[in-house]
Design a protein around this motif. Sequence first.
Motif, short mmCIF file in Angstrom:
data_model
loop_
_atom_site.label_atom_id
_atom_site.label_comp_id
_atom_site.label_asym_id
_atom_site.label_seq_id
_atom_site.Cartn_x
_atom_site.Cartn_y
_atom_site.Cartn_z
N VAL A 181 0.91 -1.23 0.43
CA VAL A 181 -0.10 0.16 0.07
C VAL A 181 1.02 0.82 -0.22
O VAL A 181 0.68 2.12 -0.98
CB VAL A 181 -0.48 -0.27 1.56
CG1 VAL A 181 -1.60 1.19 1.51
CG2 VAL A 181 -2.23 -1.07 0.91
N TRP B 81 -11.93 -2.76 0.10
CA TRP B 81 -10.44 -1.61 0.07
C TRP B 81 -11.08 -0.14 0.34
O TRP B 81 -12.19 0.49 -0.74
CB TRP B 81 -9.45 -1.94 -0.80
CG TRP B 81 -8.52 -2.99 -1.32
CD1 TRP B 81 -8.77 -4.57 -1.08
CD2 TRP B 81 -7.36 -3.12 -0.41
NE1 TRP B 81 -8.03 -4.80 -1.32
CE2 TRP B 81 -6.50 -4.16 -0.42
CE3 TRP B 81 -6.55 -1.63 0.32
CZ2 TRP B 81 -5.74 -4.55 0.19
CZ3 TRP B 81 -5.66 -2.17 0.91
CH2 TRP B 81 -4.77 -3.49 0.66
N ILE C 222 -5.62 5.63 1.51
CA ILE C 222 -6.06 3.54 1.08
C ILE C 222 -5.99 2.96 2.29
O ILE C 222 -5.22 3.32 3.33
CB ILE C 222 -4.88 3.55 0.84
CG1 ILE C 222 -4.93 4.13 -0.91
CG2 ILE C 222 -5.27 2.08 0.15
CD1 ILE C 222 -3.50 3.22 -1.37
#
Length: 261
Positions: free
Chosen positions: A11, A83, A105
């Motif tokens: 990520v 997500w 995120i």
Amino acid sequence: MIDLNKAMEEVKSWAIKAGKIQKENYEKENLKINTKSSDIDLVTEVDELSEKIILSAIKENYSDHGILSEESDYIEKNSDYLWIVDPLDGTNNYAQGLPIFAVSIALKFKGEIVLGVVYEPILNEMFSAIKGKGAYLNDKKITVGSKNTLRQSVLATGFPYDRVTNIDNNLNYLNSILPKLRGIRRMGAAAYDLANVACGRLDGYWELRLSPWDVAAGRILIKEAGGKVIDIPNKRKVSIVAGNSQICDLIMGEIKLLEEK
């Protein structure tokens, strides 16, 4: 559950790639800008490029996971994983040439946020948190501030895109709370506001009518930094208060007083 330590490294790399695109196009002449829900709710070509980078990476590495992203909305999968992505939080700032914006995120597992990243590319600030493992800024552990009065505190807030047409636009709360503070900031990027609460630069934050992608990563950052995020009841979409326990209670107290009038 997937390996969250491995996922975190992935990520972070996605956020850096999206941030690179944002830096390369920052203050670009003839930046392509469109509007969404109103003439002040903007989306740029860089929002869309950033989202493409992140969503492509998720699909490549976690093809069976669901995705909720600001520009693409909901990609449903029969999965315990979701997500939640804001590829460029602070689009108005970006379009204006103000260097306050972020990539956000987060990952939910069975309805609980277990991982979050907020990356501010201009400052190269990487905020990160994994459930149960603390919150970090550029790999240094962070905690929320320790102030316990509004008079000592610097808070942040913001205003909904429909503030002209809907009376529930935060002005009443601002008018009530502002005189009791040391200071107020309106930075225009909810994810970065929450990250700054997590590291103690801001003592607290409240805002109305946000979306899940604005706050998902910030929620786990603050929780893992020892603070809390409270959802304001009976409000449109996502409306929250954030800070340490005492500051959250003081802000909520001001809000409740106004609601009772």
